[in-house]
Design a protein around this motif. Structure first.
Motif, short mmCIF file in Angstrom:
data_model
loop_
_atom_site.label_atom_id
_atom_site.label_comp_id
_atom_site.label_asym_id
_atom_site.label_seq_id
_atom_site.Cartn_x
_atom_site.Cartn_y
_atom_site.Cartn_z
N SER A 116 9.35 5.78 4.31
CA SER A 116 8.70 7.08 4.18
C SER A 116 9.71 8.14 3.81
O SER A 116 10.88 8.06 4.19
CB SER A 116 8.03 7.47 5.50
N LEU A 139 9.86 4.71 -3.61
CA LEU A 139 9.70 4.18 -2.26
C LEU A 139 9.17 2.75 -2.30
O LEU A 139 9.63 1.87 -1.55
CB LEU A 139 8.75 5.06 -1.45
N ARG A 140 8.24 2.51 -3.17
CA ARG A 140 7.69 1.16 -3.34
C ARG A 140 8.78 0.18 -3.78
O ARG A 140 8.87 -0.93 -3.25
CB ARG A 140 6.56 1.21 -4.37
N THR A 172 0.85 -1.19 0.00
CA THR A 172 0.00 0.00 0.00
C THR A 172 0.89 1.24 0.00
O THR A 172 1.97 1.24 0.59
CB THR A 172 -0.94 0.02 1.22
N THR A 173 0.47 2.28 -0.69
CA THR A 173 1.19 3.55 -0.71
C THR A 173 0.22 4.66 -0.34
O THR A 173 -0.99 4.55 -0.54
CB THR A 173 1.80 3.85 -2.09
N ARG A 174 0.76 5.74 0.23
CA ARG A 174 -0.11 6.85 0.62
C ARG A 174 0.69 8.14 0.75
O ARG A 174 1.89 8.12 0.99
CB ARG A 174 -0.82 6.54 1.93
N LYS A 175 -0.03 9.24 0.61
CA LYS A 175 0.51 10.56 0.86
C LYS A 175 -0.29 11.17 2.00
O LYS A 175 -1.52 11.12 2.00
CB LYS A 175 0.38 11.45 -0.39
N THR A 193 9.98 9.53 -5.15
CA THR A 193 8.59 9.37 -5.55
C THR A 193 7.98 8.16 -4.86
O THR A 193 8.70 7.31 -4.30
CB THR A 193 8.48 9.18 -7.07
N LEU A 194 6.67 8.04 -4.90
CA LEU A 194 6.02 6.87 -4.35
C LEU A 194 6.49 5.60 -5.05
O LEU A 194 6.66 4.54 -4.41
CB LEU A 194 4.50 7.00 -4.46
N TRP A 228 5.36 10.82 2.31
CA TRP A 228 4.97 9.82 1.33
C TRP A 228 5.49 8.47 1.81
O TRP A 228 6.66 8.35 2.21
CB TRP A 228 5.53 10.16 -0.04
N THR A 229 4.64 7.44 1.74
CA THR A 229 4.97 6.17 2.37
C THR A 229 4.64 4.99 1.46
O THR A 229 3.59 4.97 0.81
CB THR A 229 4.18 6.01 3.69
N ALA A 230 5.52 4.00 1.47
CA ALA A 230 5.26 2.69 0.89
C ALA A 230 5.34 1.67 2.02
O ALA A 230 6.34 1.60 2.73
CB ALA A 230 6.27 2.37 -0.20
#
Length: 421
Positions: A385, A408-409, A354-357, A404-405, A370-372
């Protein structure tokens, strides 16, 4: 728990109760997980900090206990005890001294009270050496300037281990904001850290948390925490600052009685509940080094954390300013899948992603995170993050993080984490 607060990793062999509580702080805040890892290392924050006043906030407390010889005037007129709630230990003044070789909850409370200034006590709770879990003492203390939660625990650890080093090393202000912190070797070789910080890093409530951590050369670990409120969380601030000065914190935490407590605790062939070694297969400092190797080539590393168990952070710069990047690599996290990865993408090998801002959790203006977040089928969780500032408690210095996300992913899904790098 209140939204967007750092909570302590603090889980271990105290079985499911502490493990469940330790996981709860990860429910919606992976960066909070990392931040507390930097303060006191891994999930032991739960074990010391949340646990120290846990009974006042619904969390079981832990410590370690032993024998005590009390002076005859322990219950002199300069101290009085207010009525305690139903969960509190019986008033120490009503209890008879413990037999040699044991240390009751009443002994723990008496010992702590004798080291405090004149005042009244209430909400007393404690545990002695008669349990399979370590002893502790906690209470609400009022010196006339307002009620304040205060708690102490004692444990054993490897004095030369990574965890002991984390406990007695001041946190980096790039990750955890605090007013001041000192860490020094005492004349007897003990390491002592004294920190004056805040319960809520974003300062949305001005609850102050002051903490002392002592590790002796023979592995006695004493933790003392105090607040300027009658409970660790969810209680109105009752005084400008906690009652004990830094000098008084030192006096209490270095008292000889706590060494006698540790000396009388039950022996066990297992490691201390808070003396956990680095993750199996991951030597100290390996996570930061591995993270550096996974960064895009154009990024320059301008700052990094020291050895930190399952947590590490870097400050990177792509020519547009510093950007904080932090990571947690944690095994045994399968039980969070239902809470944290309910709507996650599932890869062919069963890994959840899951990824999120989201906004930053601290007081910095316009900070974004920003997190993966990933969870392997074997329970290994990797959370990465990045922020648009080199320090979360400072204002944003750029529009977006340096990663970028997608990047990070890619870092979070790297197979090097599966190999125990």
């Amino acid at each position: 728990m209140p939204e967007n607060q750092y909570t302590d990793p603090f889980e271990d062999r105290l079985a499911a109760a502490l493990r469940d509580t330790g996981h709860s702080f990860r429910a919606d805040d992976p960066a909070a997980l990392a931040g507390r890892g930097e303060v006191r290392g891994r999930r032991k924050q739960l074990l010391r900090r949340t646990a120290v006043l846990g009974g006042m906030t619904g969390v079981a407390l832990v410590g370690v206990g032993a024998t005590l010889l009390l002076p005859a005037d322990v219950h002199g007129p300069r101290r009085t005890s207010a009525a305690a709630g139903p969960a509190a230990t019986a008033s120490p003044s009503a209890a008879s001294p413990s037999p040699a070789g044991t240390f009751t909850g009443d002994d723990m409370l008496r010992s702590l009270k004798e080291l405090l200034p004149q005042g009244t006590f209430s909400e007393e709770q404690a545990q002695g050496t008669g349990s399979t879990t370590p002893p502790y003492a906690r209470l609400v203390f009022d010196d006339g300037a307002g009620a304040a939660a205060l708690g102490l625990s004692v444990d054993r650890t490897d004095p030369g281990g990574e965890q002991a080093g984390q406990w007695t090393t001041c946190p980096d202000k790039a990750v955890v904001a605090h007013d001041d912190c000192t860490s020094a070797t005492q004349p007897d070789g003990s390491r002592l850290m004294l920190l004056r910080g805040y319960e809520y890093p974003d300062r949305r409530v001005d609850t102050r948390w002051w903490n002392a951590e002592l590790v002796t050369p023979d592995g006695v670990h004493v933790t003392l925490s105090e607040w300027n409120a009658p409970a660790q969380k969810d209680a109105p601030v009752s005084r400008p600052q906690p009652p004990l000065s830094v000098e008084q914190l030192k006096e209490v935490v270095t008292a000889d009685v706590w060494r006698r407590v540790a000396a009388a605790m039950p022996q066990s062939p297992e490691p201390s509940v808070t003396g956990e070694a680095p993750l199996e297969g991951r030597p100290s400092g390996a996570i930061a080094k591995t993270l550096m190797g996974l960064l895009p080539e154009h990024l320059k590393v301008t700052g990094r954390s020291g050895p930190g168990g399952d947590y590490a952070y870097l400050v990177v710069d792509d020519g547009k300013g510093g950007s904080l990047v932090q990571i947690n690599v944690q095994p045994g996290m399968s039980d969070v899948a239902g809470d944290l990865f309910r709507d996650a993408e599932k890869l062919a090998d069963g890994t959840l992603v899951t990824t999120r801002k989201s906004p930053g959790e601290k007081a910095g203006k316009d900070v974004v995170m920003w997190t993966a977040d990933t969870l392997r089928p074997d329970g290994l969780r990797v959370v990465v993050s990045a922020f648009n500032t080199p320090a979360q408690n400072e204002d944003a210095t750029r529009d977006a993080p340096a990663l970028t996300l997608a990047q990070l992913r890619e870092i979070a899904l790297s197979t090097v984490w599966d190999a125990g790098a």
